[in-house]
Design an enzyme around this catalytic site. Sequence first.
Site, PDB file in Angstrom:
ATOM      1  N   SER A 184     -37.775  72.558  26.457  1.00  0.00           N
ATOM      2  CA  SER A 184     -36.454  72.040  26.858  1.00  0.00           C
ATOM      3  C   SER A 184     -35.556  71.700  25.662  1.00  0.00           C
ATOM      4  O   SER A 184     -34.336  71.693  25.784  1.00  0.00           O
ATOM      5  CB  SER A 184     -36.603  70.817  27.760  1.00  0.00           C
ATOM      6  OG  SER A 184     -37.321  69.810  27.083  1.00  0.00           O
ATOM      7  N   ASP A 425     -33.744  58.424  27.966  1.00  0.00           N
ATOM      8  CA  ASP A 425     -34.232  59.688  27.413  1.00  0.00           C
ATOM      9  C   ASP A 425     -33.878  59.715  25.914  1.00  0.00           C
ATOM     10  O   ASP A 425     -32.721  59.882  25.538  1.00  0.00           O
ATOM     11  CB  ASP A 425     -33.574  60.856  28.150  1.00  0.00           C
ATOM     12  CG  ASP A 425     -33.941  62.220  27.558  1.00  0.00           C
ATOM     13  OD1 ASP A 425     -34.617  62.275  26.515  1.00  0.00           O
ATOM     14  OD2 ASP A 425     -33.520  63.232  28.160  1.00  0.00           O
ATOM     15  N   HIS A 428     -34.288  64.343  24.340  1.00  0.00           N
ATOM     16  CA  HIS A 428     -33.288  65.423  24.352  1.00  0.00           C
ATOM     17  C   HIS A 428     -32.028  64.971  23.611  1.00  0.00           C
ATOM     18  O   HIS A 428     -31.960  63.828  23.159  1.00  0.00           O
ATOM     19  CB  HIS A 428     -32.988  65.818  25.800  1.00  0.00           C
ATOM     20  CG  HIS A 428     -34.218  66.303  26.513  1.00  0.00           C
ATOM     21  ND1 HIS A 428     -34.980  65.490  27.312  1.00  0.00           N
ATOM     22  CD2 HIS A 428     -34.823  67.508  26.491  1.00  0.00           C
ATOM     23  CE1 HIS A 428     -36.020  66.172  27.764  1.00  0.00           C
ATOM     24  NE2 HIS A 428     -35.952  67.402  27.282  1.00  0.00           N
TER      25      HIS A 428
END
Length: 446
Positions: A184, A425, A428
């Site tokens: 990702s 998060d 990312h």
Amino acid sequence: MQKMKWNKKKVPIFPFIVLLLLVFIAFSTLHNGSTIHKFHENPLHIHQEQASSTTYVKPNLPNHLKKSQEILDRYSRCNSTVGYSGRKIARRGGSKSSSNRRVSSESCDVFSGKWVFDNASYPLYNESDCPYMSDQLACNKHGRTDLGYQHWRWQPHDCDLKRWNVKEMWEKLRGKRLMFVGDSLNRGQWISMVCLLQSEIPADKRSMSPNAHLTIFRAEEYNATVEFLWAPLLAESNSDDPVNHRLDERIIRPDSVLKHASLWEHADILVFNTYLWWRQGPVKLLWTDEENGACEELDGRGAMELAMGAWADWVSSKVDPLKKRVFFVTMSPTHLWSREWNPESEGNCYGEKKPIDVESYWGSGSDLPTMSSVENILSSLNSKVSVLNVTQLSEYRKDGHPSIFRKFWEPLRPEQLSNPSSYSDCIHWCLPGVPDTWNELLFHFL
Ligand SMILES: *[C@@H]1O[C@H](CO)[C@@H](O)[C@H](O)[C@H]1NC(C)=O
Ligand SMILES: *[C@@H]1O[C@H](CO)[C@@H](O)[C@H](O)[C@H]1NC(C)=O
Ligand SMILES: *[C@@H]1O[C@H](CO)[C@@H](O)[C@H](O)[C@H]1NC(C)=O
Ligand SMILES: *[C@@H]1O[C@H](CO)[C@@H](O)[C@H](O)[C@H]1NC(C)=O
Ligand SMILES: *[C@@H]1O[C@H](CO)[C@@H](O)[C@H](O)[C@H]1NC(C)=O
Ligand SMILES: *[C@@H]1O[C@H](CO)[C@@H](O)[C@H](O)[C@H]1NC(C)=O
């Protein structure tokens, strides 16, 4: 014969559990899967038997595919599991090791530098102008109002980066396939590249295929594509479904890149990454010649070395550097513990608005032994692979993660909402943001 350094590795258990938990939280918010990851079943103890000798195994490439060979998928299971036997991948062709630096034509180390606030030229595109933006990365859309993170320019110490030029990039891509292959983080870099490029192409002359194992952005007038292949472990694995990959155990075929290589082998420019998925505990190995479904178990770093060995074999035997460019993006740092840059604090990246300005800052999320094994593997490939060494420059960017400003796929519980850092998060990256710089580096070397 090289000693297996992953044997008898002592892992400090407590920080390791916290890391796993945080990585799990971030990964589990990635997809709206219905499977609940049975976290507590992840064995934390690594118990391998000391291998008495090393057996070398030939890697399995597409043309060696046995008809009976079963392809791994998310339903694959190990019939039984034993300790790692010590088998390794034998590399064909390819000169073994030479001290030639890959970026040798380059006199300046563009990966060494600092972030400079530059709201005149950055961001390179607006979040809302990119129709291909992901809800995981669109931080402004999801409520982030401090937009400083979009305005930083990477300034190497001893030279300037080549200035991003969208037309020039399209000319480089004319008639070509550019493919990103990985997890990702690499998908974020792919989305960044599509956003950087798409504005040049009229809406009726470009298209995006539906999200799949291989997803393709096409620009008609340049006869070019910018593609993303989901292959978080590079080697064939049971986690290769782009949506449903939340599984209790990771199984790989360490000697096989065949499932993915058949898709990537026709690309002209390849950008690979792999790292974080190897940090989630031990990995099961299912060798292609194993007929009874018996797996061996190995710690993540050792398994990554095996998978990268099979990948490196593909590179050394299949890549003609005059026809194909291959890049490898080094590990993307995480910012899970604010005490690493701000002693005594107890948070993570949540609330961070500025980069770290301590030269050479390095957090515990970027595993040094992994970096050195990656460096060894890449240096054995000489000029066939260029390194995009984004780790150090991204280490500084504690402000660059979405934290709570992204779409979460599962409803947030009240106790989470009352403690934002608990579901932040910090893995990312917001777009526009840090991955745009990774792509400027790619542009610089193309
Ligand atoms: C850029 O930043 C400077 C200093 O923070 C500020 O004075 C200026 O208004 C900003 N310009 C824009 C266009 O945001
Ligand atoms: C982003 O939008 C602002 C205001 O809408 C505009 O001034 C700026 O030029 C845009 N930037 C880019 C890179 O398109
Ligand atoms: C478009 O590019 C592909 C390779 O990606 C090539 O095979 C094909 O001939 C090209 N078509 C035209 C019309 O240039
Ligand atoms: C697991 O073992 C059973 C019995 O030994 C065998 O019939 C079966 O094919 C094995 N499964 C796999 C995936 O090899
Ligand atoms: C990337 O750069 C770091 C220093 O920032 C260095 O320690 C590491 O070996 C480099 N990695 C590779 C694969 O070249
Ligand atoms: C998640 O999936 C369930 C069904 O599996 C669906 O009802 C729900 O709306 C989905 N949530 C999101 C945020 O997409």
